[in-house]
Design an enzyme around this catalytic site. Structure first.
Site: not given
Ligand code: IPE
Ligand code: IPE
Ligand code: MG
Length: 269
Positions: A38, A55, A149
């Site tokens: 995240d 990303h 792994l």
């Molecule tokens: C969790 O992150 C999903 C992934 C990292 C793929 P999110 O960004 O979707 O989670 P929330 O919305 O902050 O809980």
């Molecule tokens: C995690 O990063 C990747 C996915 C959920 C696909 P985010 O896109 O949720 O990044 P933040 O949390 O908005 O910074």
């Molecule tokens: Mg996120």
């Protein structure tokens, strides 16, 4: 099927030859590490970039961590790439993520195979683009005999969705008369999950500063140790991964029992 065995914690009694990382011995290395990747969007926004750049940077981080986990001899690594709730994002971001996923597989598969990594995917995969599903099946087939792994990518994954699918499988077994409802065990539920081939999660890492599971591996993290960092996923380094593993090794796990009862899992019938 993974069966729980009990052994005394070996943090203090292992020989130096058994150390794999700093003060961590092979015996107290987590067998299964899960990562909620995240903070990509916030990483990009902080630098005035589009979320999508975050990303792309996140994929580079993933590459480094897969290699680190494999080199350390960790049994399984499961990463959260796209949740069942992430479809709520703008279509442009969702499309970008799906394209990035396909590119990642196309570019990195050969090298992972050479490094003996065994790739698998968990989640409601049938809702993904058929071309991507085909790429995933090919990747699984190519690497299925690898012994390094076990690297699992959670795509269109939700812990609740996985449990619902597992209960549907069990209900179908009941309907055909193969299973009596009152004989259903935890092992039966385990076996019906996408992670049936994996030990339970020992260590759950979440970068990005949020302190929640966001529907990741709800059943499998029942006794996981949690490790959070403010660092966003694109800045997550092998050093931070090693730090998480070292911190994990110092934790005392009790599994509801008393001091020094350290549950380990081993594969059997
Ligand atoms: C969790 O992150 C999903 C992934 C990292 C793929 P999110 O960004 O979707 O989670 P929330 O919305 O902050 O809980
Ligand atoms: C995690 O990063 C990747 C996915 C959920 C696909 P985010 O896109 O949720 O990044 P933040 O949390 O908005 O910074
Ligand atoms: Mg996120």
């Amino acid at each position: 099927m993974w069966k729980k065995i009990f052994a005394a914690s070996s943090l203090t009694d292992s020989s130096d030859g058994n150390k794999v990382e700093g003060n961590v011995s092979r015996d107290n290395l987590p067998q299964h590490v899960a990562i909620i990747m995240d903070g990509n969007g916030r990483w990009a926004q902080k630098q005035g970039l589009l979320r999508t750049a975050g990303h792309t940077a996140g994929v580079k981080s993933l590459k480094r961590i897969v290699r680190t986990a494999n080199d350390m001899g960790i049994v399984a690594l499961t990463v959260y790439a796209f949740s069942t709730e992430n479809w709520k994002r703008p279509p442009a971001e969702v499309n970008f993520l799906m394209k990035l996923f396909a590119e990642y597989l196309a570019k990195e598969l050969r090298e992972m195979h050479e490094e003996n990594v065994r790739l698998n995917f968990i989640g409601r995969l049938s809702e993904l683009n058929p071309a991507l599903q085909k790429q995933m099946q090919d990747a699984v087939r190519l690497t299925e005999n690898n012994t390094g792994l076990k690297f699992n990518i959670a795509a269109n994954y939700g812990g609740r969705d996985e449990l619902v699918r597992a209960f549907q499988k069990l209900a179908a077994e009941v309907q055909t008369g193969n299973l009596a409802p009152d004989t259903i065990t935890e092992e039966d539920v385990d076996a019906a999950l996408d992670t049936s081939e994996l030990p339970p999660v020992d260590l759950l890492i979440r970068p990005g500063g949020d302190l929640r599971l966001s529907n990741f591996l709800l059943w499998q993290t029942a006794y996981a140790e949690f490790w959070f960092t403010e660092t966003n996923w694109p800045d997550f380094t092998p050093e931070l991964f090693r730090q998480a593993v070292t911190d994990f090794a110092k934790r005392q796990r009790r599994f509801g029992g008393l001091k020094n009862a350290c549950g380990k899992y081993e594969q059997g019938e």
